[in-house]
Design an enzyme around this catalytic site. Structure first.
Site, PDB file in Angstrom:
ATOM      1  N   CYS A 186       4.280  -7.553  -3.121  1.00 51.52           N
ATOM      2  CA  CYS A 186       3.390  -8.964  -3.322  1.00 51.52           C
ATOM      3  C   CYS A 186       2.137  -8.821  -2.384  1.00 51.52           C
ATOM      4  CB  CYS A 186       4.348  -9.881  -2.861  1.00 51.52           C
ATOM      5  SG  CYS A 186       3.297 -11.495  -2.899  1.00 51.52           S
ATOM      6  N   VAL A 187       1.009  -8.862  -2.772  1.00 48.84           N
ATOM      7  CA  VAL A 187      -0.279  -8.975  -1.874  1.00 48.84           C
ATOM      8  C   VAL A 187      -0.881 -10.307  -2.291  1.00 48.84           C
ATOM      9  CG1 VAL A 187      -2.561  -7.859  -1.400  1.00 48.84           C
ATOM     10  CG2 VAL A 187      -0.546  -6.374  -2.207  1.00 48.84           C
ATOM     11  N   HIS A 200      -9.743  -7.140   1.667  1.00 50.90           N
ATOM     12  CA  HIS A 200      -8.793  -6.413   2.151  1.00 50.90           C
ATOM     13  C   HIS A 200      -7.912  -6.526   0.615  1.00 50.90           C
ATOM     14  CE1 HIS A 200      -5.533  -4.293   4.346  1.00 50.90           C
ATOM     15  NE2 HIS A 200      -4.617  -5.197   3.845  1.00 50.90           N
ATOM     16  N   THR A 252     -10.436 -12.238   3.387  1.00 49.30           N
ATOM     17  CA  THR A 252     -11.183 -10.859   3.268  1.00 49.30           C
ATOM     18  C   THR A 252     -11.178  -9.942   2.081  1.00 49.30           C
ATOM     19  OG1 THR A 252      -9.731  -9.295   4.344  1.00 49.30           O
ATOM     20  CG2 THR A 252     -11.312 -10.692   5.809  1.00 49.30           C
ATOM     21  N   PHE A 278       0.747  -1.207   0.079  1.00 51.08           N
ATOM     22  CA  PHE A 278       0.016  -0.129   0.076  1.00 51.08           C
ATOM     23  C   PHE A 278       0.863   1.274  -0.159  1.00 51.08           C
ATOM     24  CE2 PHE A 278      -2.780   3.173   1.823  1.00 51.08           C
ATOM     25  CZ  PHE A 278      -3.753   3.055   1.169  1.00 51.08           C
ATOM     26  N   PHE A 312       4.613  -0.897 -12.213  1.00 49.44           N
ATOM     27  CA  PHE A 312       4.155  -1.782 -11.529  1.00 49.44           C
ATOM     28  C   PHE A 312       4.708  -3.226 -11.392  1.00 49.44           C
ATOM     29  CE2 PHE A 312       0.208  -4.726 -10.303  1.00 49.44           C
ATOM     30  CZ  PHE A 312      -0.162  -4.147  -9.354  1.00 49.44           C
TER      31      PHE A 312
END
Length: 158
Positions: free
Chosen positions: A89-90, A97, A95, A66, A122
């Site tokens: 890395c997400v 989120h 959820t 973020f 990106f």
């Protein structure tokens, strides 16, 4: 093309420019460090292989993906920086989120590039699980860090 059909680290030499005098800033998320460290290694190897000088590559860490957007903005506003590469890395969780973070980061990075009229890349993985992340951070699907670096190089040659 589906990732399962392509190694991310394979690319053409088209639009590859001389980067020996270019300065690169890499913003690296500390969250999922095992993955982002590998992405960083891939990006550095590619930049050096294509002629970047080690002293012209800067690394700044941010706590998580973020925060990549603000880190990128702080670096992109510097006149001496030619391109910014964001690495994070997400991993999908239980959820929503994941959705909010991925959307905010993608939009934020895009806006920084447009605002400063320079490549802001990106290099953020958005896998469903840890194994998919590993596969894209030096595993069977190559290294997204390598892909992010070659994207920066090609955009500088646009």
């Amino acid at each position: 093309m589906a990732t399962s059909l392509k190694n991310l680290s394979q690319h053409t030499q088209e639009n590859v420019t001389d980067i020996s005098d270019k300065k690169f800033a890499l913003v690296v998320a500390e969250w999922n460090d095992e993955i982002t460290s590998s992405l960083y290694s891939g990006a550095i190897e590619t930049l050096l292989r294509y002629g970047a000088k080690k002293e012209n590559i800067y690394r700044k860490n941010v706590p998580g993906s973020f925060e990549l957007t603000l880190g990128a903005q702080w670096l992109a506003k510097l006149d001496e920086i030619d391109a910014v590469i964001c690495l994070g890395c997400v991993i999908q969780g239980e959820t929503r989120h994941f959705d909010f973070i991925c959307d905010a980061v993608a939009n934020g990075i895009t806006q920084v590039g447009l605002k400063y009229d320079k490549p802001v890349i990106f290099g953020v993985l958005t896998p469903d699980n840890q194994q998919q992340a590993l596969d894209r951070a030096g595993g069977k699907h190559g290294n997204k860090g390598d892909e992010a670096a070659i994207t920066a190089i090609k955009m500088l040659g646009f």
